[in-house]
Write a protein that holds these residues in place. Sequence first.
Motif, PDB file in Angstrom:
ATOM      1  N   LEU A   1       0.261   4.488  10.444  1.00 30.86           N
ATOM      2  CA  LEU A   1       0.924   3.350  10.071  1.00 30.86           C
ATOM      3  C   LEU A   1       2.310   3.449  10.595  1.00 30.86           C
ATOM      4  O   LEU A   1       3.200   2.660  10.252  1.00 30.86           O
ATOM      5  CB  LEU A   1       1.051   3.098   8.640  1.00 30.86           C
ATOM      6  N   ARG A   2       2.686   4.421  11.249  1.00 31.73           N
ATOM      7  CA  ARG A   2       3.961   4.575  11.926  1.00 31.73           C
ATOM      8  C   ARG A   2       4.754   3.613  12.856  1.00 31.73           C
ATOM      9  O   ARG A   2       5.935   3.565  12.831  1.00 31.73           O
ATOM     10  CB  ARG A   2       4.190   6.096  12.439  1.00 31.73           C
ATOM     11  N   GLU A   3       3.850   3.141  13.639  1.00 35.28           N
ATOM     12  CA  GLU A   3       4.407   2.104  14.545  1.00 35.28           C
ATOM     13  C   GLU A   3       3.822   0.784  14.068  1.00 35.28           C
ATOM     14  O   GLU A   3       4.130  -0.389  14.869  1.00 35.28           O
ATOM     15  CB  GLU A   3       3.975   2.303  16.042  1.00 35.28           C
ATOM     16  N   ALA A   4       3.092   0.370  13.017  1.00 36.00           N
ATOM     17  CA  ALA A   4       2.505  -0.702  12.770  1.00 36.00           C
ATOM     18  C   ALA A   4       3.206  -1.656  12.059  1.00 36.00           C
ATOM     19  O   ALA A   4       4.363  -1.187  11.549  1.00 36.00           O
ATOM     20  CB  ALA A   4       1.229  -0.347  11.792  1.00 36.00           C
ATOM     21  N   ARG A   5       3.081  -3.016  12.182  1.00 36.93           N
ATOM     22  CA  ARG A   5       3.636  -4.078  11.410  1.00 36.93           C
ATOM     23  C   ARG A   5       2.650  -4.493   9.970  1.00 36.93           C
ATOM     24  O   ARG A   5       1.517  -4.096  10.132  1.00 36.93           O
ATOM     25  CB  ARG A   5       4.057  -5.332  12.052  1.00 36.93           C
ATOM     26  N   PHE A   6       3.161  -5.242   9.250  1.00 34.51           N
ATOM     27  CA  PHE A   6       2.455  -5.577   8.244  1.00 34.51           C
ATOM     28  C   PHE A   6       2.516  -7.079   7.888  1.00 34.51           C
ATOM     29  O   PHE A   6       3.101  -7.830   8.186  1.00 34.51           O
ATOM     30  CB  PHE A   6       3.062  -4.662   6.908  1.00 34.51           C
ATOM     31  N   GLU A   7       1.070  -7.448   7.310  1.00 31.54           N
ATOM     32  CA  GLU A   7       0.982  -8.938   7.150  1.00 31.54           C
ATOM     33  C   GLU A   7       1.801  -9.470   5.978  1.00 31.54           C
ATOM     34  O   GLU A   7       2.585 -10.523   6.261  1.00 31.54           O
ATOM     35  CB  GLU A   7      -0.569  -9.102   6.547  1.00 31.54           C
ATOM     36  N   GLY A   8       1.813  -8.523   4.888  1.00 31.72           N
ATOM     37  CA  GLY A   8       2.948  -8.951   3.742  1.00 31.72           C
ATOM     38  C   GLY A   8       3.774  -7.596   3.471  1.00 31.72           C
ATOM     39  O   GLY A   8       3.598  -6.523   4.023  1.00 31.72           O
ATOM     40  N   ASP A   9       4.370  -7.750   2.258  1.00 27.10           N
ATOM     41  CA  ASP A   9       5.292  -6.791   1.686  1.00 27.10           C
ATOM     42  C   ASP A   9       4.441  -5.571   0.981  1.00 27.10           C
ATOM     43  O   ASP A   9       5.078  -4.827   0.359  1.00 27.10           O
ATOM     44  CB  ASP A   9       6.330  -7.196   0.901  1.00 27.10           C
ATOM     45  N   GLU A  10       3.333  -5.809   0.809  1.00 25.74           N
ATOM     46  CA  GLU A  10       2.298  -4.805   0.094  1.00 25.74           C
ATOM     47  C   GLU A  10       1.078  -5.037   0.678  1.00 25.74           C
ATOM     48  O   GLU A  10       0.396  -5.960   1.140  1.00 25.74           O
ATOM     49  CB  GLU A  10       2.209  -5.452  -1.492  1.00 25.74           C
ATOM     50  N   ALA A  11       0.367  -3.567   0.780  1.00 27.32           N
ATOM     51  CA  ALA A  11      -1.010  -3.391   1.271  1.00 27.32           C
ATOM     52  C   ALA A  11      -1.669  -2.415   0.778  1.00 27.32           C
ATOM     53  O   ALA A  11      -1.234  -1.545   0.078  1.00 27.32           O
ATOM     54  CB  ALA A  11      -0.772  -2.968   2.920  1.00 27.32           C
ATOM     55  N   VAL A  12      -3.025  -2.631   0.434  1.00 26.49           N
ATOM     56  CA  VAL A  12      -3.796  -1.831  -0.243  1.00 26.49           C
ATOM     57  C   VAL A  12      -5.002  -1.305   0.767  1.00 26.49           C
ATOM     58  O   VAL A  12      -5.597  -2.145   1.587  1.00 26.49           O
ATOM     59  CB  VAL A  12      -4.723  -2.385  -1.341  1.00 26.49           C
ATOM     60  N   ILE A  13      -5.088   0.025   0.915  1.00 26.87           N
ATOM     61  CA  ILE A  13      -5.951   0.742   1.996  1.00 26.87           C
ATOM     62  C   ILE A  13      -6.880   1.363   1.192  1.00 26.87           C
ATOM     63  O   ILE A  13      -6.608   2.332   0.493  1.00 26.87           O
ATOM     64  CB  ILE A  13      -5.242   1.404   2.962  1.00 26.87           C
ATOM     65  N   ARG A  14      -8.061   0.926   1.241  1.00 24.87           N
ATOM     66  CA  ARG A  14      -9.265   1.476   0.330  1.00 24.87           C
ATOM     67  C   ARG A  14     -10.071   2.417   1.305  1.00 24.87           C
ATOM     68  O   ARG A  14     -10.724   1.925   2.313  1.00 24.87           O
ATOM     69  CB  ARG A  14     -10.200   0.569  -0.355  1.00 24.87           C
ATOM     70  N   CYS A  15     -10.111   3.684   1.007  1.00 25.54           N
ATOM     71  CA  CYS A  15     -10.782   4.484   1.790  1.00 25.54           C
ATOM     72  C   CYS A  15     -12.159   5.236   1.199  1.00 25.54           C
ATOM     73  O   CYS A  15     -11.818   5.705   0.047  1.00 25.54           O
ATOM     74  CB  CYS A  15     -10.140   5.776   2.070  1.00 25.54           C
ATOM     75  N   ILE A  16     -13.244   5.040   1.712  1.00 26.55           N
ATOM     76  CA  ILE A  16     -14.541   5.616   1.314  1.00 26.55           C
ATOM     77  C   ILE A  16     -15.165   6.539   2.335  1.00 26.55           C
ATOM     78  O   ILE A  16     -15.432   6.112   3.417  1.00 26.55           O
ATOM     79  CB  ILE A  16     -15.552   4.290   0.944  1.00 26.55           C
ATOM     80  N   ALA A  17     -15.054   7.946   1.901  1.00 23.04           N
ATOM     81  CA  ALA A  17     -15.501   8.798   2.731  1.00 23.04           C
ATOM     82  C   ALA A  17     -16.638   9.546   2.098  1.00 23.04           C
ATOM     83  O   ALA A  17     -16.577  10.218   1.210  1.00 23.04           O
ATOM     84  CB  ALA A  17     -14.143   9.843   2.944  1.00 23.04           C
ATOM     85  N   ILE A  18     -17.798   9.501   2.799  1.00 23.26           N
ATOM     86  CA  ILE A  18     -19.179   9.968   2.463  1.00 23.26           C
ATOM     87  C   ILE A  18     -19.498  10.936   3.451  1.00 23.26           C
ATOM     88  O   ILE A  18     -19.990  10.716   4.532  1.00 23.26           O
ATOM     89  CB  ILE A  18     -20.134   9.175   2.080  1.00 23.26           C
ATOM     90  N   MET A  19     -19.489  12.548   2.921  1.00 25.09           N
ATOM     91  CA  MET A  19     -19.568  13.425   4.185  1.00 25.09           C
ATOM     92  C   MET A  19     -18.898  12.951   5.515  1.00 25.09           C
ATOM     93  O   MET A  19     -19.398  13.249   6.574  1.00 25.09           O
ATOM     94  CB  MET A  19     -21.244  13.769   4.291  1.00 25.09           C
ATOM     95  N   GLY A  20     -17.617  12.527   5.253  1.00 29.52           N
ATOM     96  CA  GLY A  20     -16.895  12.232   6.379  1.00 29.52           C
ATOM     97  C   GLY A  20     -15.228  12.482   5.962  1.00 29.52           C
ATOM     98  O   GLY A  20     -14.869  12.983   4.748  1.00 29.52           O
TER      99      GLY A  20
END
Length: 228
Positions: free
Chosen positions: A121-140
Amino acid sequence: MSELPEMRASDAERERVAEALREAVAEGRLDMEEFGQRLDAAYKARTHAELEPLVRDLPVPTRAAAAPERADDGSWAGRIGGTPTSRTGIAVMGGFQRRGGWTVPRRFTAFTFWGGGVIDLREARFEGDEAVIRCIAIMGGVQVIVPPDLDVHVGGIGIMGGFDDDGASGPGAPGSPSVHVTGFAFWGGVGVERKMTKEERRRLREERRAERRLERDERRGGGGKELR
């Protein structure tokens, strides 16, 4: 893809096809069985003729826009607003990356199974002023990289795995988007870390060198005249 179907395919071209397939399965255009077959064929493909049929019936993936500059006062105002370039990242026995000037949606879902993903996210821009990043890692694994001045909240669960914020949770600069990293890791790991970009690290090094030169010059200038 090419007017020369017998031309040898490069690693980058194979990866572009693989990314298009991941986007397609996330949007429901492919089922998991067909996705697995096409992904395997993409990584085994040697020529453009072997790659083209794998994505012929799929839309061209959206390319990320160039990263916008921050406002002169260092605020985040110039990086909030825009159309998301990606809403999902999927790695099934492979990997995905979201780096550079991509636009983060209000909700982004990352899924890894025997694979890995990087969300930068260091050089990213954002759709709005809040973002939810949901991460699901299964054997990864999923690695989330955030800049030092971003407002970040980490609240995932690790089950026989790890969900580590590495001290990344905390407030950001005034006006920065609020990013919530959540989800779970099962026999896998999700890590969130704060890190500067290479350009920022180089700028800080140059500033420190300039400060040391100034201090050195001041010491030399204030040493008085030599005695004879």
